[in-house]
Design a protein around this motif. Structure first.
Motif, PDB file in Angstrom:
ATOM      1  N   ALA A  39     -22.425  74.070  96.410  1.00 39.59           N
ATOM      2  CA  ALA A  39     -21.197  74.286  95.638  1.00 39.59           C
ATOM      3  C   ALA A  39     -20.619  75.662  95.959  1.00 39.59           C
ATOM      4  CB  ALA A  39     -21.488  74.174  94.145  1.00 39.59           C
ATOM      5  N   ILE A  40     -19.299  75.804  95.797  1.00 43.71           N
ATOM      6  CA  ILE A  40     -18.603  77.053  96.055  1.00 43.71           C
ATOM      7  C   ILE A  40     -18.365  77.758  94.722  1.00 43.71           C
ATOM      8  CG2 ILE A  40     -16.503  78.106  96.978  1.00 43.71           C
ATOM      9  CD1 ILE A  40     -16.195  75.664  98.765  1.00 43.71           C
ATOM     10  N   SER A  41     -18.698  79.025  94.665  1.00 41.89           N
ATOM     11  CA  SER A  41     -18.439  79.790  93.444  1.00 41.89           C
ATOM     12  C   SER A  41     -16.986  80.256  93.427  1.00 41.89           C
ATOM     13  CB  SER A  41     -19.373  80.995  93.358  1.00 41.89           C
ATOM     14  OG  SER A  41     -19.022  81.969  94.328  1.00 41.89           O
ATOM     15  N   ARG A  42     -16.522  80.659  92.254  1.00 41.74           N
ATOM     16  CA  ARG A  42     -15.137  81.107  92.124  1.00 41.74           C
ATOM     17  C   ARG A  42     -14.865  82.372  92.929  1.00 41.74           C
ATOM     18  NH1 ARG A  42     -11.687  79.890  88.275  1.00 41.74           N
ATOM     19  NH2 ARG A  42     -11.390  82.035  87.561  1.00 41.74           N
ATOM     20  N   GLN A  43     -15.841  83.280  93.012  1.00 43.93           N
ATOM     21  CA  GLN A  43     -15.616  84.486  93.790  1.00 43.93           C
ATOM     22  C   GLN A  43     -15.656  84.201  95.289  1.00 43.93           C
ATOM     23  OE1 GLN A  43     -18.473  87.490  92.705  1.00 43.93           O
ATOM     24  NE2 GLN A  43     -20.252  86.279  93.294  1.00 43.93           N
ATOM     25  N   GLU A  44     -16.486  83.238  95.717  1.00 41.84           N
ATOM     26  CA  GLU A  44     -16.471  82.838  97.130  1.00 41.84           C
ATOM     27  C   GLU A  44     -15.128  82.195  97.477  1.00 41.84           C
ATOM     28  OE1 GLU A  44     -21.197  81.792  97.933  1.00 41.84           O
ATOM     29  OE2 GLU A  44     -19.872  80.275  97.095  1.00 41.84           O
ATOM     30  N   PRO A  87     -17.177  84.693  87.819  1.00 47.04           N
ATOM     31  CA  PRO A  87     -17.195  84.665  89.285  1.00 47.04           C
ATOM     32  C   PRO A  87     -18.241  83.738  89.884  1.00 47.04           C
ATOM     33  CG  PRO A  87     -18.187  86.683  88.457  1.00 47.04           C
ATOM     34  CD  PRO A  87     -17.553  86.012  87.287  1.00 47.04           C
ATOM     35  N   LYS A  88     -19.323  83.469  89.177  1.00 53.28           N
ATOM     36  CA  LYS A  88     -20.403  82.670  89.737  1.00 53.28           C
ATOM     37  C   LYS A  88     -20.333  81.205  89.323  1.00 53.28           C
ATOM     38  CE  LYS A  88     -23.416  86.718  89.916  1.00 53.28           C
ATOM     39  NZ  LYS A  88     -24.699  87.343  89.479  1.00 53.28           N
ATOM     40  N   GLU A  89     -19.315  80.859  88.508  1.00 47.22           N
ATOM     41  CA  GLU A  89     -19.149  79.466  88.122  1.00 47.22           C
ATOM     42  C   GLU A  89     -18.629  78.655  89.310  1.00 47.22           C
ATOM     43  OE1 GLU A  89     -19.740  77.755  85.156  1.00 47.22           O
ATOM     44  OE2 GLU A  89     -20.911  79.582  84.762  1.00 47.22           O
ATOM     45  N   GLN A  90     -18.911  77.356  89.273  1.00 46.51           N
ATOM     46  CA  GLN A  90     -18.500  76.496  90.387  1.00 46.51           C
ATOM     47  C   GLN A  90     -16.978  76.359  90.432  1.00 46.51           C
ATOM     48  OE1 GLN A  90     -20.691  72.834  90.691  1.00 46.51           O
ATOM     49  NE2 GLN A  90     -19.066  71.791  91.822  1.00 46.51           N
ATOM     50  N   TYR A  91     -16.450  76.414  91.628  1.00 48.16           N
ATOM     51  CA  TYR A  91     -15.019  76.245  91.909  1.00 48.16           C
ATOM     52  C   TYR A  91     -14.739  74.749  91.966  1.00 48.16           C
ATOM     53  CZ  TYR A  91     -10.683  77.136  94.663  1.00 48.16           C
ATOM     54  OH  TYR A  91      -9.394  77.232  95.131  1.00 48.16           O
ATOM     55  N   SER A  92     -13.867  74.245  91.108  1.00 48.01           N
ATOM     56  CA  SER A  92     -13.646  72.806  90.998  1.00 48.01           C
ATOM     57  C   SER A  92     -12.567  72.324  91.970  1.00 48.01           C
ATOM     58  CB  SER A  92     -13.238  72.446  89.570  1.00 48.01           C
ATOM     59  OG  SER A  92     -11.934  72.927  89.288  1.00 48.01           O
ATOM     60  N   ILE A  93     -12.518  71.018  92.145  1.00 49.99           N
ATOM     61  CA  ILE A  93     -11.485  70.423  93.002  1.00 49.99           C
ATOM     62  C   ILE A  93     -10.098  70.707  92.426  1.00 49.99           C
ATOM     63  CG2 ILE A  93     -10.550  68.241  93.865  1.00 49.99           C
ATOM     64  CD1 ILE A  93     -13.392  67.182  94.036  1.00 49.99           C
ATOM     65  N   GLU A  94      -9.972  70.601  91.095  1.00 44.05           N
ATOM     66  CA  GLU A  94      -8.672  70.877  90.465  1.00 44.05           C
ATOM     67  C   GLU A  94      -8.224  72.309  90.717  1.00 44.05           C
ATOM     68  OE1 GLU A  94     -11.272  69.489  89.023  1.00 44.05           O
ATOM     69  OE2 GLU A  94     -10.712  67.819  87.702  1.00 44.05           O
ATOM     70  N   GLY A 143     -16.120  91.799  84.412  1.00 43.93           N
ATOM     71  CA  GLY A 143     -15.827  92.390  85.715  1.00 43.93           C
ATOM     72  C   GLY A 143     -17.045  92.951  86.419  1.00 43.93           C
ATOM     73  N   GLU A 144     -18.059  93.405  85.646  1.00 48.98           N
ATOM     74  CA  GLU A 144     -19.261  93.955  86.278  1.00 48.98           C
ATOM     75  C   GLU A 144     -20.073  92.884  86.996  1.00 48.98           C
ATOM     76  OE1 GLU A 144     -20.437  92.332  82.384  1.00 48.98           O
ATOM     77  OE2 GLU A 144     -18.798  93.623  83.083  1.00 48.98           O
ATOM     78  N   GLU A 145     -19.805  91.614  86.728  1.00 53.56           N
ATOM     79  CA  GLU A 145     -20.520  90.528  87.393  1.00 53.56           C
ATOM     80  C   GLU A 145     -19.887  90.139  88.723  1.00 53.56           C
ATOM     81  OE1 GLU A 145     -21.143  87.186  84.861  1.00 53.56           O
ATOM     82  OE2 GLU A 145     -21.571  88.409  83.087  1.00 53.56           O
ATOM     83  N   ILE A 146     -18.696  90.644  88.991  1.00 54.91           N
ATOM     84  CA  ILE A 146     -18.012  90.317  90.249  1.00 54.91           C
ATOM     85  C   ILE A 146     -18.618  91.136  91.376  1.00 54.91           C
ATOM     86  CG2 ILE A 146     -15.805  90.363  91.468  1.00 54.91           C
ATOM     87  CD1 ILE A 146     -14.405  90.074  88.774  1.00 54.91           C
ATOM     88  N   ALA A 147     -18.989  90.475  92.459  1.00 57.79           N
ATOM     89  CA  ALA A 147     -19.579  91.161  93.609  1.00 57.79           C
ATOM     90  C   ALA A 147     -18.559  92.093  94.251  1.00 57.79           C
ATOM     91  CB  ALA A 147     -20.071  90.138  94.627  1.00 57.79           C
ATOM     92  N   ASP A 148     -19.052  93.197  94.804  1.00 63.88           N
ATOM     93  CA  ASP A 148     -18.160  94.175  95.431  1.00 63.88           C
ATOM     94  C   ASP A 148     -17.333  93.540  96.544  1.00 63.88           C
ATOM     95  OD1 ASP A 148     -19.110  96.105  93.739  1.00 63.88           O
ATOM     96  OD2 ASP A 148     -20.566  96.932  95.174  1.00 63.88           O
ATOM     97  N   TRP A 149     -17.953  92.607  97.288  1.00 70.25           N
ATOM     98  CA  TRP A 149     -17.255  92.004  98.430  1.00 70.25           C
ATOM     99  C   TRP A 149     -16.135  91.046  98.001  1.00 70.25           C
ATOM    100  CZ3 TRP A 149     -18.032  86.858  97.736  1.00 70.25           C
ATOM    101  CH2 TRP A 149     -19.225  86.436  97.148  1.00 70.25           C
ATOM    102  N   ALA A 150     -16.068  90.699  96.713  1.00 70.14           N
ATOM    103  CA  ALA A 150     -15.044  89.775  96.230  1.00 70.14           C
ATOM    104  C   ALA A 150     -13.987  90.448  95.365  1.00 70.14           C
ATOM    105  CB  ALA A 150     -15.699  88.645  95.432  1.00 70.14           C
ATOM    106  N   LEU A 151     -14.215  91.708  94.979  1.00 69.38           N
ATOM    107  CA  LEU A 151     -13.355  92.350  93.990  1.00 69.38           C
ATOM    108  C   LEU A 151     -11.901  92.444  94.444  1.00 69.38           C
ATOM    109  CD1 LEU A 151     -13.154  93.725  91.252  1.00 69.38           C
ATOM    110  CD2 LEU A 151     -13.746  95.893  92.376  1.00 69.38           C
TER     111      LEU A 151
END
Length: 310
Positions: A65-70, A128-135, A98-106
């Motif tokens: 699965a793809i995360s929202r930050q990815e 940021p780590k939740e799954q990115y949905s089709i919608e 915001g502290e949960e967002i990876a530096d590479w995605a900010l």
């Protein structure tokens, strides 16, 4: 990949082949070099465009699965491939997590939020780590097209592939008429216009005869052209193999393409149940197509008062 193809004024399959021809690394035998040990050729093409990097151990992990930050990072990479640039100054977010967002995605997340492409949840979290949905995927790609400063909608996309490169690609799949054998592709019709050229390719052969038609854009890009006469199999052959085209021309400003299509036999769709459906009756059809959008404007029969069409 499909989003970038739209931005680059290309058909999706053709865009993949152009990336494979001009961007991808090749093996000694000319095939595309795989970027990952577990990925497909499409994954490798995305890697060579800079859209994905894999897991860092040579794998792509295609079923994960793809995360929202990815997703945010890949959306910005797609924007970058189309000629967009990120701001030089670091950006900030005010999400409660915001502290949960990876530096590479900010920076990617901040930029998308500023364009109203990808926002947080109602509680003020981005997750940021939740799954990115089709919608979410559908909505964010549409918003990226609509809201980003660089977009085909705004007419400021820098073409990735030039007219000459697209023409050279077509030349690789065609041969001269004098040299053709059964199964070869030859250019049988070509009309030049201010915005694009219309090109028809016919594959020779009695049983395998088919035809493909394209708009080759002067600013770069290539799309297949659908004349609106369906190419379903018939008992004799494929419709496009016997479809004749005449009176091909562009409007003075090049925005509209006109032609007459002559269908010498009825186009019949043979269903799985054995039924036959009349798709188009034989006859002459007057056709016009919007060159910029590649959309059918008019399909009228010169012989019939009504046109059976599915």
């Amino acid at each position: 990949m499909n989003y970038i193809a739209v931005q680059e004024n290309c058909g999706a399959d053709i865009f993949d082949k152009l990336v494979g021809t001009y961007v991808a690394e090749k093996n000694l035998d000319g095939t595309i070099k795989s970027a990952f040990s577990d990925g497909s050729q499409n994954d490798s093409l995305a890697y060579y465009l800079g859209l994905v990097q894999g897991r860092g151990d040579g794998t792509f992990d295609p079923n994960s699965a793809i995360s929202r930050q990815e997703a945010a990072v890949m959306l910005i990479r797609a924007y970058d491939v189309c000629g967009g640039t990120m701001p030089q100054d670091p950006m900030t977010t005010d999400y409660i997590d915001g502290e949960e967002i990876a530096d590479w995605a900010l920076d990617s997340i901040s930029m998308l939020a500023s364009w109203n492409v990808m926002n947080g949840m109602e509680n003020g979290a981005f997750m940021p780590k939740e799954q990115y949905s089709i919608e979410q995927c559908i909505v964010t790609f549409l918003r990226l097209y609509e809201n980003a400063p660089i977009s085909r909608k705004n007419g400021n996309i820098a073409p990735m592939f030039t007219y000459e490169q697209c023409r050279d690609y077509l030349n690789t799949i065609t041969v001269n008429v004098e040299e053709c054998i059964a199964g070869d592709s030859i250019i049988t019709e070509e009309v030049d216009g201010p915005i694009a050229s219309f090109i028809r390719l016919d594959v020779t052969g009695v049983m395998l005869g088919t035809a493909s038609m394209y708009f080759l854009y002067k600013e770069g890009g290539i799309k297949p052209v659908d004349l609106g006469i369906c190419s379903y199999p018939t008992p004799q052959n494929t419709i496009y193999s016997s479809l004749r085209t005449e009176n091909l021309h562009f409007s003075e400003n090049g925005q509209i393409f006109y032609c007459n299509a002559i269908l010498p036999q009825d186009a019949i769709l043979n269903t799985i149940d054995g039924d036959e459906i009349l798709v188009h009756q034989s006859g002459t059809y007057q056709i016009s197509i919007d060159v910029g959008t590649n959309r059918l404007i008019k399909l009228e029969s010169a012989d019939l008062s009504s046109i059976p069409h599915i």
